[in-house]
Enzyme design. Structure first.
Site, short mmCIF file in Angstrom:
data_model
loop_
_atom_site.label_atom_id
_atom_site.label_comp_id
_atom_site.label_asym_id
_atom_site.label_seq_id
_atom_site.Cartn_x
_atom_site.Cartn_y
_atom_site.Cartn_z
N GLY A 7 0.83 -1.21 0.00
CA GLY A 7 0.00 0.00 0.00
C GLY A 7 0.86 1.25 0.00
N GLY A 10 -0.29 4.96 -0.76
CA GLY A 10 -1.32 5.63 0.02
C GLY A 10 -0.78 6.76 0.87
CD GLN A 11 -3.41 10.49 5.12
OE1 GLN A 11 -4.08 9.56 5.56
NE2 GLN A 11 -3.48 11.72 5.60
CG ASP A 31 -0.45 0.86 -3.92
OD1 ASP A 31 -1.55 0.54 -4.43
OD2 ASP A 31 -0.38 1.56 -2.90
CG ASP A 47 -4.92 -7.82 -6.28
OD1 ASP A 47 -5.22 -7.60 -5.08
OD2 ASP A 47 -5.74 -8.21 -7.13
CE1 TYR A 136 -9.25 1.07 7.33
CE2 TYR A 136 -10.44 2.25 9.04
CZ TYR A 136 -9.26 1.98 8.37
OH TYR A 136 -8.11 2.61 8.74
CE LYS A 140 -6.68 -1.21 8.41
NZ LYS A 140 -5.29 -1.35 7.98
N1 SER Z 1 -8.77 7.51 8.76
C1 SER Z 1 -9.51 6.29 8.74
C2 SER Z 1 -10.82 6.46 8.09
O1 SER Z 1 -11.35 7.54 8.15
C3 SER Z 1 -9.73 5.77 10.14
O2 SER Z 1 -8.65 4.98 10.49
O3 SER Z 1 -11.33 5.54 7.55
#
Ligand code: SER
Length: 310
Positions: A7, A10-11, A31, A47, A136, A140
Site C-alpha cells: 500500500g 497511500g497517504q 501497490d 494485488d 473497514y 482491522k
Molecule cells: N482515517 C480512517 C478512516 O477515516 C480511520 O482509520 O477511515
C-alpha cells in the site's frame, strides 16, 4: 535492512518510504496502482488479494521487515464491503502467511480507531470489547487478531498501532476522518469547504510525522519491553468546529461550513472521542510532538507549496 511496504502509494506509505530510505534501508514499495509521484525505490505491482502474487513477491525479495499498509478506508469501504473484506482481510492473511513462509522477521500493521464501536467510555483504553460498525473496522480487528495469532503460533514479530485519523500534505482516499485534512486543503485551494460532519464531531487525530514516528519507534522497540502486539497511540482530539476555527485563523477569509452526511456522521459517532495511549507510553516511550496549533504551523506551508490558491 531489506524492507517491503505494501500500500506504498497511500497517504501513510508515500511519506514512510522517504523515512525508511533516509535511514539507509533497502526499500521496496508495492501497490496495486503505479506510483503517483516520482520515487527512486523499486516499485512492485502487487494485488494483496492474490495469494500467489503475494507469495511470489515475498519469495523473490525475502524482506526482513514489512510495513503492511494496503487497505481500503472506512467510507470507501462501505460503498463496497466485499471488496474491502477481500483487500483488508484477505490481503492481511496473505501477507502474514507469506511473511511466515519466507523468513520475514517483523510485520508492522496499521490498525485504527475504527476498530472500536459503542458503547465506549470518554477515554478509550487498549483492552475493551471491540464492536466496529464498518467493514473497514471489522477487517482491522481481524487483522489485529490474525497478527496476534501468528505471533503466538509461529513467533512472527507482529506489531500494530491503532492510528487516529491522520493529517498530512498527502490527501487520504475514502476515509471518514477526511473532513479534517480537507478543511486545510480546500481552504487553501478554493477558500471554502463544506464539512460532511457536525461541528461537535470529535475523534482522535494525529499529524503524520507523529504517526510515522510511532510506526518506526514501535518497530525498533526491544520485543521484551512490549507487553502486547497492538497499541493505541494518540495526539489530540479537537471538535470539528475547533479545527474550522484553527483553519480560519490561519487562512484568513476561508469559509468552513457544516452539512452533516448521516452515514458518515454515524461512523464518526461510533468512534472514540479520545484514546488512552498510556500502554504505548509505558512500554516503548511513545510521546506525540504535535498538537493542533503546532500541526497547523507545519502543515500549511507544506500545503501552500503544493497547492497555489485557485
Ligand atoms: N482515517 C480512517 C478512516 O477515516 C480511520 O482509520 O477511515
Amino acid at each position: 535492512m531489506k524492507v517491503l511496504v505494501t500500500g506504498a502509494g497511500g497517504q501513510v506509505g508515500l511519506d514512510l518510504l522517504r523515512i525508511l530510505q533516509a535511514r539507509g534501508d533497502e526499500v521496496h514499495a508495492s501497490d496495486v496502482t503505479p506510483p503517483s509521484r516520482e520515487h527512486d525505490v523499486p516499485w512492485h505491482r502487487l494485488d494483496v488479494t492474490s495469494e500467489p502474487e503475494v507469495s511470489a513477491l515475498f519469495a523473490a525479495l525475502r524482506p526482513e521487515l514489512v510495513f503492511h499498509l494496503a487497505a481500503i478506508l472506512s467510507a470507501r469501504g462501505e460503498a463496497d464491503p466485499m471488496r474491502t473484506y477481500a483487500v483488508n482481510q484477505g490481503g492481511t492473511v496473505n501477507v502474514l502467511e507469506a511473511a511466515r513462509q519466507h523468513g520475514t522477521r517483523q510485520v508492522l500493521f496499521t490498525s485504527t480507531i475504527a476498530a472500536f464501536g459503542p458503547p465506549l467510555p470518554p477515554l478509550v483504553p487498549d483492552d475493551i470489547a471491540l464492536h466496529p460498525t464498518t467493514m473497514y473496522g471489522v477487517t482491522k480487528v481481524a487483522g489485529e487478531l490474525l497478527g496476534d495469532y501468528y505471533f503466538r503460533r509461529y513467533g512472527l514479530d507482529f506489531r500494530a498501532v491503532r492510528f487516529p485519523g491522520l493529517l498530512s500534505a498527502v490527501l487520504p482516499g475514502g476515509g471518514t476522518s477526511d473532513y479534517a485534512p480537507l478543511m486545510y486543503y480546500e481552504a487553501l485551494r478554493v477558500g471554502h469547504y463544506e464539512a460532511f460532519c457536525r461541528p461537535d464531531a470529535t475523534i482522535p487525530l494525529m499529524y503524520m510525522p507523529d504517526g510515522l514516528r510511532a510506526l518506526v519507534e514501535l518497530s525498533q522497540a526491544p520485543r521484551e519491553r512490549l507487553t502486547r502486539c497492538v497499541y493505541n497511540v494518540a495526539a489530540f482530539s479537537p471538535t470539528a468546529q475547533q479545527i474550522a476555527d484553527e483553519v480560519t485563523r490561519a487562512v484568513p477569509g476561508a469559509d468552513i461550513s457544516f452539512n452533516p452526511d448521516p452515514a458518515r456522521q454515524a461512523i464518526l459517532d461510533s468512534w472514540p472521542r479520545a484514546l488512552d495511549d498510556s500502554l504505548a507510553r509505558r512500554d516503548w516511550g511513545w510521546r506525540p510532538e504535535y498538537d493542533l496549533p503546532r500541526m497547523t504551523a507545519d502543515l500549511l506551508p507544506k500545503l501552500r507549496a503544493l497547492l497555489p490558491r485557485a
